[in-house]
Design a protein around this motif. Structure first.
Motif, PDB file in Angstrom:
ATOM      1  N   TYR A  35       0.352  -1.006  -0.175  1.00 42.24           N
ATOM      2  CA  TYR A  35       0.035  -0.149   0.313  1.00 42.24           C
ATOM      3  C   TYR A  35       0.810   1.587   0.337  1.00 42.24           C
ATOM      4  O   TYR A  35       1.754   1.331   0.768  1.00 42.24           O
ATOM      5  CB  TYR A  35      -0.879  -0.400   0.948  1.00 42.24           C
ATOM      6  N   GLN A  41      -3.168   4.018  -1.666  1.00 41.39           N
ATOM      7  CA  GLN A  41      -4.483   2.830  -1.283  1.00 41.39           C
ATOM      8  C   GLN A  41      -4.043   1.429  -1.738  1.00 41.39           C
ATOM      9  O   GLN A  41      -2.556   1.430  -2.096  1.00 41.39           O
ATOM     10  CB  GLN A  41      -5.148   2.903  -3.445  1.00 41.39           C
ATOM     11  N   THR A  88      -3.184  -2.163  -2.298  1.00 38.12           N
ATOM     12  CA  THR A  88      -2.576  -3.267  -4.283  1.00 38.12           C
ATOM     13  C   THR A  88      -2.456  -4.586  -3.405  1.00 38.12           C
ATOM     14  O   THR A  88      -1.331  -5.103  -2.753  1.00 38.12           O
ATOM     15  CB  THR A  88      -1.450  -3.082  -4.984  1.00 38.12           C
ATOM     16  N   GLU A 128      -8.503 -11.081  -7.238  1.00 39.31           N
ATOM     17  CA  GLU A 128      -8.095 -10.608  -5.927  1.00 39.31           C
ATOM     18  C   GLU A 128      -8.738 -10.735  -4.664  1.00 39.31           C
ATOM     19  O   GLU A 128      -9.727 -10.917  -4.681  1.00 39.31           O
ATOM     20  CB  GLU A 128      -7.476  -9.210  -6.333  1.00 39.31           C
ATOM     21  N   ILE A 182       6.842  -4.819  -7.641  1.00 35.42           N
ATOM     22  CA  ILE A 182       6.003  -3.698  -6.659  1.00 35.42           C
ATOM     23  C   ILE A 182       7.174  -2.430  -6.801  1.00 35.42           C
ATOM     24  O   ILE A 182       8.891  -2.924  -5.799  1.00 35.42           O
ATOM     25  CB  ILE A 182       5.761  -4.468  -5.186  1.00 35.42           C
TER      26      ILE A 182
END
Length: 171
Positions: free
Chosen positions: A45, A48, A50, A58, A79
């Motif tokens: 995060y 927001q 992920t 998800e 990421i």
């Protein structure tokens, strides 16, 4: 049932001994230790959350079998750190999965969870999930009672501090 919640905001970034690189290395090692019957989810995060998508779905826990671990590793490696920080949304997403344990990793950069947010998290949790907190920082731990220490204590978890200046470079 485990949910890993990792801060990926800009303050976690950088090269070499960055908090995010160190956290990702710890996450990969932890996933390796899970058995096929364990279930997990990963939430990175910034402003927001992920959530790790598996087969296009998800927001559900997945079994820690070899194919799911491989997909998780690919997700983790892509990421990067950027953006602002919203701890509450990530914790709400994790608690909605009803895990037994949450591992919450952050550098505790501002904004911290305020009293109202802490109460909302505690109310949403209802004592069901243990929240362990790992705080990443530069330099020795000063023993400060910050929101992370309180989050762990109020949710039956532990708080640990990792001095990333003591860690070697992480690829």
């Amino acid at each position: 049932k485990f949910v890993y919640v990792f801060d990926r905001s800009g303050s976690m970034g950088g090269s070499g001994r960055s908090a995010l690189n160190s956290a990702k290395a710890e996450l990969l090692a932890s996933l390796e230790d899970l058995g096929d019957t364990h279930q997990f989810q990963i939430i990175f995060y910034n402003q927001q959350p992920t959530i790790f998508p598996l087969a296009g779905q998800e927001g559900r826990l997945v079994f820690a079998n070899p194919p799911n671990k491989l997909r998780a590793e690919q997700f983790i490696r892509q990421i990067t750190a950027d953006g602002a920080t919203s701890h509450e949304d990530a914790l709400k997403a994790a608690l909605s999965l009803r895990p037994d344990v949450i591992f919450f990793l952050t550098d505790a950069d501002e904004p911290s969870l305020n009293t109202a947010q802490m109460k909302r998290v505690e109310r949403l949790n209802s004592g069901r999930t243990v929240i362990h907190v790992i705080e990443f920082g530069m330099g020795p731990y000063l023993g400060v009672e910050n929101f992370l220490v309180r989050l762990a204590r109020e949710n039956r978890g532990t708080h640990a501090y990792v001095d990333i200046s003591k860690l070697g470079p992480v690829r």
